[in-house]
Scaffold this motif. Sequence first.
Motif, mmCIF file in Angstrom:
data_model
loop_
_atom_site.group_PDB
_atom_site.id
_atom_site.type_symbol
_atom_site.label_atom_id
_atom_site.label_comp_id
_atom_site.label_asym_id
_atom_site.label_seq_id
_atom_site.Cartn_x
_atom_site.Cartn_y
_atom_site.Cartn_z
ATOM 1 N N MET A 68 0.850 -1.182 0.000
ATOM 2 C CA MET A 68 0.000 0.000 0.000
ATOM 3 C C MET A 68 0.893 1.242 0.000
ATOM 4 O O MET A 68 1.911 1.287 0.663
ATOM 5 N N ILE A 69 0.498 2.229 -0.728
ATOM 6 C CA ILE A 69 1.299 3.445 -0.888
ATOM 7 C C ILE A 69 0.994 4.443 0.226
ATOM 8 O O ILE A 69 -0.160 4.652 0.588
ATOM 9 N N TRP A 70 2.051 5.053 0.733
ATOM 10 C CA TRP A 70 1.904 6.103 1.738
ATOM 11 C C TRP A 70 1.499 7.411 1.061
ATOM 12 O O TRP A 70 1.967 7.720 -0.037
ATOM 13 N N GLU A 71 0.662 8.171 1.735
ATOM 14 C CA GLU A 71 0.236 9.485 1.253
ATOM 15 C C GLU A 71 0.119 10.431 2.434
ATOM 16 O O GLU A 71 0.132 10.001 3.581
ATOM 17 N N TRP A 72 -0.018 11.699 2.150
ATOM 18 C CA TRP A 72 -0.254 12.685 3.202
ATOM 19 C C TRP A 72 -1.504 13.464 2.842
ATOM 20 O O TRP A 72 -1.931 13.485 1.684
ATOM 21 N N GLU A 73 -2.103 14.071 3.848
ATOM 22 C CA GLU A 73 -3.266 14.928 3.613
ATOM 23 C C GLU A 73 -3.382 15.938 4.744
ATOM 24 O O GLU A 73 -2.788 15.771 5.804
ATOM 25 N N TYR A 74 -4.129 16.988 4.476
ATOM 26 C CA TYR A 74 -4.396 17.992 5.502
ATOM 27 C C TYR A 74 -5.461 17.441 6.428
ATOM 28 O O TYR A 74 -6.548 17.067 5.973
ATOM 29 N N GLY A 75 -5.155 17.383 7.736
ATOM 30 C CA GLY A 75 -6.050 16.770 8.720
ATOM 31 C C GLY A 75 -7.464 17.311 8.716
ATOM 32 O O GLY A 75 -8.397 16.610 8.346
ATOM 33 N N PRO A 76 -7.681 18.544 9.128
ATOM 34 C CA PRO A 76 -9.060 19.036 9.107
ATOM 35 C C PRO A 76 -9.507 19.552 7.742
ATOM 36 O O PRO A 76 -10.649 19.893 7.564
ATOM 37 N N GLY A 77 -8.622 19.633 6.789
ATOM 38 C CA GLY A 77 -8.982 20.099 5.451
ATOM 39 C C GLY A 77 -8.022 21.158 4.945
ATOM 40 O O GLY A 77 -7.515 21.972 5.708
ATOM 41 N N GLU A 78 -7.772 21.131 3.654
ATOM 42 C CA GLU A 78 -6.803 22.052 3.050
ATOM 43 C C GLU A 78 -7.215 23.511 3.218
ATOM 44 O O GLU A 78 -6.415 24.347 3.610
ATOM 45 N N GLU A 79 -8.449 23.833 2.921
ATOM 46 C CA GLU A 79 -8.896 25.228 3.015
ATOM 47 C C GLU A 79 -8.776 25.746 4.444
ATOM 48 O O GLU A 79 -8.388 26.885 4.681
ATOM 49 N N TYR A 80 -9.078 24.918 5.405
ATOM 50 C CA TYR A 80 -8.995 25.308 6.812
ATOM 51 C C TYR A 80 -7.559 25.620 7.214
ATOM 52 O O TYR A 80 -7.303 26.569 7.943
ATOM 53 N N LEU A 81 -6.609 24.821 6.744
ATOM 54 C CA LEU A 81 -5.219 24.990 7.170
ATOM 55 C C LEU A 81 -4.430 25.991 6.341
ATOM 56 O O LEU A 81 -3.594 26.703 6.878
ATOM 57 N N VAL A 82 -4.635 26.023 5.040
ATOM 58 C CA VAL A 82 -3.795 26.882 4.197
ATOM 59 C C VAL A 82 -4.567 27.962 3.458
ATOM 60 O O VAL A 82 -3.985 28.683 2.651
ATOM 61 N N GLY A 83 -5.842 28.097 3.711
ATOM 62 C CA GLY A 83 -6.634 29.112 3.032
ATOM 63 C C GLY A 83 -6.029 30.496 3.202
ATOM 64 O O GLY A 83 -5.817 30.949 4.312
ATOM 65 N N GLY A 84 -5.684 31.144 2.111
ATOM 66 C CA GLY A 84 -5.123 32.490 2.151
ATOM 67 C C GLY A 84 -3.618 32.549 2.346
ATOM 68 O O GLY A 84 -3.031 33.628 2.315
ATOM 69 N N ALA A 85 -2.969 31.415 2.549
ATOM 70 C CA ALA A 85 -1.511 31.403 2.735
ATOM 71 C C ALA A 85 -0.812 31.615 1.397
ATOM 72 O O ALA A 85 -1.346 31.296 0.330
ATOM 73 N N ASP A 86 0.401 32.147 1.466
ATOM 74 C CA ASP A 86 1.217 32.370 0.276
ATOM 75 C C ASP A 86 1.464 31.031 -0.425
ATOM 76 O O ASP A 86 1.889 30.068 0.223
ATOM 77 N N PRO A 87 1.207 30.948 -1.724
ATOM 78 C CA PRO A 87 1.405 29.689 -2.446
ATOM 79 C C PRO A 87 2.838 29.149 -2.346
ATOM 80 O O PRO A 87 3.033 27.925 -2.329
#
Length: 83
Positions: A1-20
């Motif tokens: 099985m392949i390892w992956e990562w993800e944003y825990g509570p959600g991408e928009e919640y964690l990085v919304g508005g952050a510098d790309p």
Amino acid sequence: MIWEWEYGPGEEYLVGGADPAFVAHVEERADELVRAAEALYLDGTAYQGDNPKGATAHITGGMFEYLLVVRHNRLYIRQITIY
């Protein structure tokens, strides 16, 4: 099985508005951590021990908190701090 990562509570919640560029640093470091976990835990679904404790990854311009869940073959990014 392949390892992956993800944003825990959600991408928009964690990085919304952050510098790309900052988000790119977060994602590059997450990719590195996933490759390391994949090498250390060859078959996470068969893993019998406790999960590692959460940790902090320091990157240019900030840091992020993450958690490895070995049996899920996942790294969850739980919090991002921008300096």
